[in-house]
Design an enzyme around this catalytic site. Structure first.
Site, mmCIF file in Angstrom:
data_model
loop_
_atom_site.group_PDB
_atom_site.id
_atom_site.type_symbol
_atom_site.label_atom_id
_atom_site.label_comp_id
_atom_site.label_asym_id
_atom_site.label_seq_id
_atom_site.Cartn_x
_atom_site.Cartn_y
_atom_site.Cartn_z
ATOM 1 N N GLU A 388 2.798 -3.087 4.151
ATOM 2 C CA GLU A 388 2.235 -4.436 4.267
ATOM 3 C C GLU A 388 3.124 -5.362 5.088
ATOM 4 O O GLU A 388 3.313 -6.535 4.759
ATOM 5 C CB GLU A 388 1.941 -5.013 2.879
ATOM 6 C CG GLU A 388 0.858 -4.211 2.160
ATOM 7 C CD GLU A 388 0.313 -4.929 0.953
ATOM 8 O OE1 GLU A 388 -0.011 -6.120 1.079
ATOM 9 O OE2 GLU A 388 0.211 -4.294 -0.094
ATOM 10 N N GLY A 389 3.668 -4.797 6.152
ATOM 11 C CA GLY A 389 4.520 -5.569 7.051
ATOM 12 C C GLY A 389 5.978 -5.265 6.805
ATOM 13 O O GLY A 389 6.526 -5.598 5.753
#
Length: 408
Positions: A388-389
């Site tokens: 998620e990043g």
């Protein structure tokens, strides 16, 4: 708007204690087994469903808590139990957030219940965004969705990777390109209903950590879904694409794409997961340091150990406060003017890696063995700085937000 507070109310404390009990009594005893098996812990998910933790109702109650603390509190306690099993329990939530962030009321009411099933027939869902050549670089996404106007169907082709519950999910939420000329602004999200022909599981990954959570490729070959499965509907999509084309011509304000909207909403929750893992490792290290004796005294009597523990606890508490601030801001409609969501994930993720490594060091040789859980916690913690990043992407988001410059 709820006032920001660092104190849980009585109802939240009751929920926290209930979750902590489940994590201590059900998740932790099963953690080592399912880590070794590298399989989805269906019995534990079913137990979570029986008591109401794995359910749409519970998730909704925490998601709509006006203080914003419901989700981070729940994530911290479950991931304190074990990251792999907890991710199997909460992984469906990312797909649910994707529908909540982009779907209509009818789509939310239709599909989110099917993501969870019930205590007698547990289901899971998958959010499919990353691709072999497009992880953080969402503009490089190749999965394509083409509208068949005659049949009011979307035809999806491509391969997704790193999908939690990918291939075993009852419902898949797939992000695809609908207008290649717009780059990341030309993306949309689609529901792929259960049993849809053309969707299959590709490679299942054998991972360094979070092994109890199923991660796999999802292959889409001429997958046809009804027009009603486009999240938000075609009219809304056409309006958004038209604005994006106009802004592309004039160099106007950027338009957020469907995947990024989901990630922004979930980043503080990932930070809370990291806080839970870090706290668990710290508690093991503290207990070990106060009971383990060397040279006739507990090892915590040595400043080298005691100061490490002091730093660990300080960093954990700081990470939690950043997560709580971002969560409160998100629920109360406060814009992340300084990328507070990314800040919370960045600091909490890096804290988890550091604290779990320090825990191993405090336990010495014992910490390096599987007899003690800190070895597993350290392996699990690595994922927080990646999914998620990545931490690098979070720093990029923060720097761009603070400076207003297109930093690369």
């Amino acid at each position: 708007m709820a006032e920001f507070t660092m104190e849980l109310n009585d109802e939240q404390k009751e929920v926290r204690d209930w979750l902590h009990g489940f994590a201590a009594d059900v998740i932790r005893p099963a953690a080592a087994e399912w880590d070794e098996r590298e399989e989805t812990p269906w019995p534990v998910i079913q137990e979570a469903a029986k008591v109401g933790i794995y359910s749409l109702d519970f998730y909704a109650q925490q998601y709509f808590d006006p203080t914003g603390l419901g989700i981070p509190m729940a994530m911290e306690e479950l991931f304190w139990g074990d990251a792999g099993i907890a991710l199997s329990i909460v992984g469906t939530g990312l797909a649910a957030v994707g529908v909540l962030a982009n779907g209509t009321e009818e789509q939310i009411g239709t599909w989110i219940p099917q993501m969870y099933g019930d205590a007698n027939d547990v289901k899971v869902a998958a959010f499919c965004s990353s691709e072999p050549d497009a992880g953080s670089d969402v503009a490089s996404m190749r999965t394509r969705a083409v509208y068949d106007e005659a049949k009011d169907e979307w035809v999806i082709n491509g391969t997704k990777t790193w999908a939690t519950n990918g291939g075993i999910a009852n419902v898949h939420v797939v992000v695809a390109v609908v207008d290649p000329e717009l780059g990341s602004k030309g993306h949309a999200s689609f529901i792929v209903p259960p049993g849809t022909p053309g969707l299959s599981q590709g490679q299942k990954f054998k991972k360094h950590g979070i092994r109890a959570s199923h991660t796999a490729e999802v292959v889409l070959e001429n997958v046809r879904v009804p027009g009603s499965c486009l999240l938000g509907g075609k009219e809304k999509l056409d309006e958004r694409l038209a604005r994006a084309r106009e802004r592309a011509k004039t160099g106007g304000e950027r338009v957020k794409n469907a995947a990024m909207a989901t990630f922004e909403a979930s980043r503080p929750a990932v930070g809370a997961m990291a806080v839970g893992t870090a706290r668990a490792a710290y508690e093991v290290a503290l207990d070990y340091a106060t009971t383990r004796e060397q040279f006739g005294r507990p090892i915590i009597d040595n400043q080298g150990v005691a100061f490490q523990l002091a730093d660990m606890r300080t960093q954990i508490d700081a990470a939690r406060l950043l997560v709580w601030r971002a969560s409160w801001m998100a629920v109360n409609g406060k814009p992340f003017t300084a990328a507070e969501g990314s800040m919370s994930k960045l600091f909490a993720s890096e804290t988890a890696k550091k604290v779990t490594a320090q825990a191993i060091q405090i336990l010495g040789g014992n910490g390096y063995t599987r007899e003690y859980p800190v070895e597993r916690m350290h392996r699990d913690s690595a994922i927080y700085t990646i999914f998620e990043g990545t931490s690098e992407i979070q720093r990029l988001v923060i720097a761009r937000t603070l400076s207003g410059m297109p930093i690369r």
